[in-house]
Design a protein around this motif. Sequence first.
Motif, PDB file in Angstrom:
ATOM      1  N   GLY A 120       0.821  -1.207   0.000  1.00  0.00           N
ATOM      2  CA  GLY A 120       0.000   0.000   0.000  1.00  0.00           C
ATOM      3  C   GLY A 120       0.855   1.258   0.000  1.00  0.00           C
ATOM      4  N   GLY A 121       1.898   1.252   0.809  1.00  0.00           N
ATOM      5  CA  GLY A 121       2.800   2.400   0.868  1.00  0.00           C
ATOM      6  C   GLY A 121       3.529   2.618  -0.446  1.00  0.00           C
ATOM      7  N   ALA A 122       3.952   1.521  -1.089  1.00  0.00           N
ATOM      8  CA  ALA A 122       4.653   1.633  -2.372  1.00  0.00           C
ATOM      9  C   ALA A 122       3.731   2.183  -3.459  1.00  0.00           C
ATOM     10  CB  ALA A 122       5.204   0.270  -2.784  1.00  0.00           C
ATOM     11  N   LEU A 123       2.498   1.665  -3.532  1.00  0.00           N
ATOM     12  CA  LEU A 123       1.535   2.157  -4.524  1.00  0.00           C
ATOM     13  C   LEU A 123       1.196   3.621  -4.279  1.00  0.00           C
ATOM     14  CD1 LEU A 123      -1.140  -0.660  -5.077  1.00  0.00           C
ATOM     15  CD2 LEU A 123       0.404   0.303  -6.768  1.00  0.00           C
ATOM     16  N   SER A 124       0.963   3.939  -3.007  1.00  0.00           N
ATOM     17  CA  SER A 124       0.623   5.316  -2.647  1.00  0.00           C
ATOM     18  C   SER A 124       1.761   6.265  -2.983  1.00  0.00           C
ATOM     19  CB  SER A 124       0.289   5.384  -1.154  1.00  0.00           C
ATOM     20  OG  SER A 124       0.088   6.712  -0.739  1.00  0.00           O
ATOM     21  N   GLY A 125       2.979   5.888  -2.619  1.00  0.00           N
ATOM     22  CA  GLY A 125       4.146   6.732  -2.895  1.00  0.00           C
ATOM     23  C   GLY A 125       4.381   6.933  -4.371  1.00  0.00           C
ATOM     24  N   LEU A 126       4.191   5.869  -5.152  1.00  0.00           N
ATOM     25  CA  LEU A 126       4.369   5.967  -6.602  1.00  0.00           C
ATOM     26  C   LEU A 126       3.321   6.899  -7.204  1.00  0.00           C
ATOM     27  CD1 LEU A 126       6.017   4.956  -9.005  1.00  0.00           C
ATOM     28  CD2 LEU A 126       4.467   2.989  -9.160  1.00  0.00           C
ATOM     29  N   GLY A 127       2.079   6.780  -6.707  1.00  0.00           N
ATOM     30  CA  GLY A 127       1.013   7.644  -7.210  1.00  0.00           C
ATOM     31  C   GLY A 127       1.202   9.092  -6.838  1.00  0.00           C
ATOM     32  N   ILE A 128       1.505   9.350  -5.558  1.00  0.00           N
ATOM     33  CA  ILE A 128       1.709  10.725  -5.093  1.00  0.00           C
ATOM     34  C   ILE A 128       2.918  11.351  -5.782  1.00  0.00           C
ATOM     35  CG2 ILE A 128       2.303  12.149  -3.085  1.00  0.00           C
ATOM     36  CD1 ILE A 128       0.725  10.118  -1.375  1.00  0.00           C
ATOM     37  N   GLY A 129       4.000  10.576  -5.891  1.00  0.00           N
ATOM     38  CA  GLY A 129       5.206  11.079  -6.549  1.00  0.00           C
ATOM     39  C   GLY A 129       4.951  11.441  -8.002  1.00  0.00           C
ATOM     40  N   THR A 130       4.162  10.625  -8.701  1.00  0.00           N
ATOM     41  CA  THR A 130       3.836  10.899 -10.101  1.00  0.00           C
ATOM     42  C   THR A 130       3.030  12.187 -10.227  1.00  0.00           C
ATOM     43  OG1 THR A 130       3.812   8.527 -10.609  1.00  0.00           O
ATOM     44  CG2 THR A 130       2.708   9.988 -12.166  1.00  0.00           C
ATOM     45  N   VAL A 131       2.077  12.388  -9.309  1.00  0.00           N
ATOM     46  CA  VAL A 131       1.262  13.612  -9.323  1.00  0.00           C
ATOM     47  C   VAL A 131       2.128  14.837  -9.035  1.00  0.00           C
ATOM     48  CG1 VAL A 131      -0.609  14.855  -8.157  1.00  0.00           C
ATOM     49  CG2 VAL A 131      -0.895  12.442  -8.740  1.00  0.00           C
ATOM     50  N   LEU A 132       2.953  14.754  -8.002  1.00  0.00           N
ATOM     51  CA  LEU A 132       3.800  15.888  -7.625  1.00  0.00           C
ATOM     52  C   LEU A 132       4.822  16.204  -8.711  1.00  0.00           C
ATOM     53  CD1 LEU A 132       4.516  15.092  -3.847  1.00  0.00           C
ATOM     54  CD2 LEU A 132       2.932  16.785  -4.773  1.00  0.00           C
ATOM     55  N   ARG A 133       5.322  15.173  -9.385  1.00  0.00           N
ATOM     56  CA  ARG A 133       6.325  15.358 -10.439  1.00  0.00           C
ATOM     57  C   ARG A 133       5.750  16.140 -11.614  1.00  0.00           C
ATOM     58  NH1 ARG A 133      11.259  12.884 -11.205  1.00  0.00           N
ATOM     59  NH2 ARG A 133      12.008  12.684 -13.337  1.00  0.00           N
ATOM     60  N   ASN A 134       4.440  16.124 -11.742  1.00  0.00           N
ATOM     61  CA  ASN A 134       3.776  16.853 -12.817  1.00  0.00           C
ATOM     62  C   ASN A 134       3.153  18.158 -12.315  1.00  0.00           C
ATOM     63  OD1 ASN A 134       3.702  15.122 -15.475  1.00  0.00           O
ATOM     64  ND2 ASN A 134       3.466  13.683 -13.785  1.00  0.00           N
ATOM     65  N   LEU A 135       3.744  18.692 -11.242  1.00  0.00           N
ATOM     66  CA  LEU A 135       3.383  20.016 -10.716  1.00  0.00           C
ATOM     67  C   LEU A 135       1.925  20.106 -10.297  1.00  0.00           C
ATOM     68  CD1 LEU A 135       5.271  22.248 -13.323  1.00  0.00           C
ATOM     69  CD2 LEU A 135       6.130  21.267 -11.184  1.00  0.00           C
ATOM     70  N   ALA A 136       1.414  19.027  -9.728  1.00  0.00           N
ATOM     71  CA  ALA A 136       0.051  19.016  -9.208  1.00  0.00           C
ATOM     72  C   ALA A 136       0.075  18.545  -7.760  1.00  0.00           C
ATOM     73  CB  ALA A 136      -0.837  18.104 -10.057  1.00  0.00           C
ATOM     74  N   THR A 138      -2.449  16.399  -4.657  1.00  0.00           N
ATOM     75  CA  THR A 138      -3.653  15.625  -4.389  1.00  0.00           C
ATOM     76  C   THR A 138      -4.549  16.323  -3.371  1.00  0.00           C
ATOM     77  OG1 THR A 138      -2.437  14.356  -2.713  1.00  0.00           O
ATOM     78  CG2 THR A 138      -2.577  13.410  -4.929  1.00  0.00           C
ATOM     79  N   GLY A 139      -4.232  17.587  -3.075  1.00  0.00           N
ATOM     80  CA  GLY A 139      -5.047  18.347  -2.132  1.00  0.00           C
ATOM     81  C   GLY A 139      -4.776  17.908  -0.707  1.00  0.00           C
ATOM     82  N   GLY A 140      -5.772  18.025   0.134  1.00  0.00           N
ATOM     83  CA  GLY A 140      -5.644  17.528   1.496  1.00  0.00           C
ATOM     84  C   GLY A 140      -4.722  18.347   2.365  1.00  0.00           C
TER      85      GLY A 140
END
Length: 293
Positions: A120-136, A138-140
């Motif tokens: 779960g941590g690996a999937l979450s980190g990969l997803g968050i990192g991909t979003v942040l890498r594209n200058l976006a 996830t809110g919160g």
Amino acid sequence: MKKSYFSNPYLQILLGTILIALSINWFFAPNGLVTGGIAGIGIILQTVSTEFLGFTIPVWVTNIVLNIPLFAISIKQRGFNFAKRSALAVTGVSVMLSIVEHIPNPFWVGDDLLVCCIFGGALSGLGIGTVLRNLASTGGTDMLASIIRFNHPRFPIAKLMLGIDGLILLTGLFVFGANKAMYAIVAVFVSTRVVNNVLAGLHYAKAVFIMSSHNEQISKAIIEKLPRGVTGLSARGMYTKESKEMLFAVVSQKEITKLRTLIQEIDEKAFVVIADVREVLGQGFIEDYSAIM
């Protein structure tokens, strides 16, 4: 050079939201792992509403409802351009959460919390990192922290986020118990490490610094036999006060053994320093910058 279809930042953000949704619905929510953020609040509300209110508040509902006022405030503070990509990310996470909750987890591992934390941590980190890498974003909590800092610049954003997520984790401790709270911290650690790797880059290489009395021969061997470029840097020994030339080269990981052999064959007494490089952009490595954005 023609850009890859998957280099589109909006597609990458969408992919990131899918990975985040999978981590929450497949690993975190079913096991009561509150890892902070609005998703953590959503997991708490989902459990509390089911047990005490007689109906379930899905995580995706909490995610979008709590993010709406945060976006409204952020847009008022910084303008719409600041929140445009992040709006896509938050909407994407909410939509994907609502879809994924109807998809059974093919990797269901029961109550093995350690496995859930790691995957779960690996999937979450990969997803968050991909979003942040594209200058976006996830809110919160990161958006809430930036809102607070906008009005109170003296507060470091990292400490604000830590404080907010800490309160959410503490709430999760009271709802799900200390055991699951500690596993959730493990998941946060794994996620953070993966995020850092995604943002820093996964295109590893080796930087090599060489001090030798046979620089010409060594540089010629590197250029002709690897082949890689070499740069001569001016250096001065602080003990001998002698000026010397130091060679600098960057090679791939699979080339480092061959490079060592070349140097040893020419000068066994050469002083060599080899350092890890996170990412290399340019000729011979990644020449299309858009491919990693």
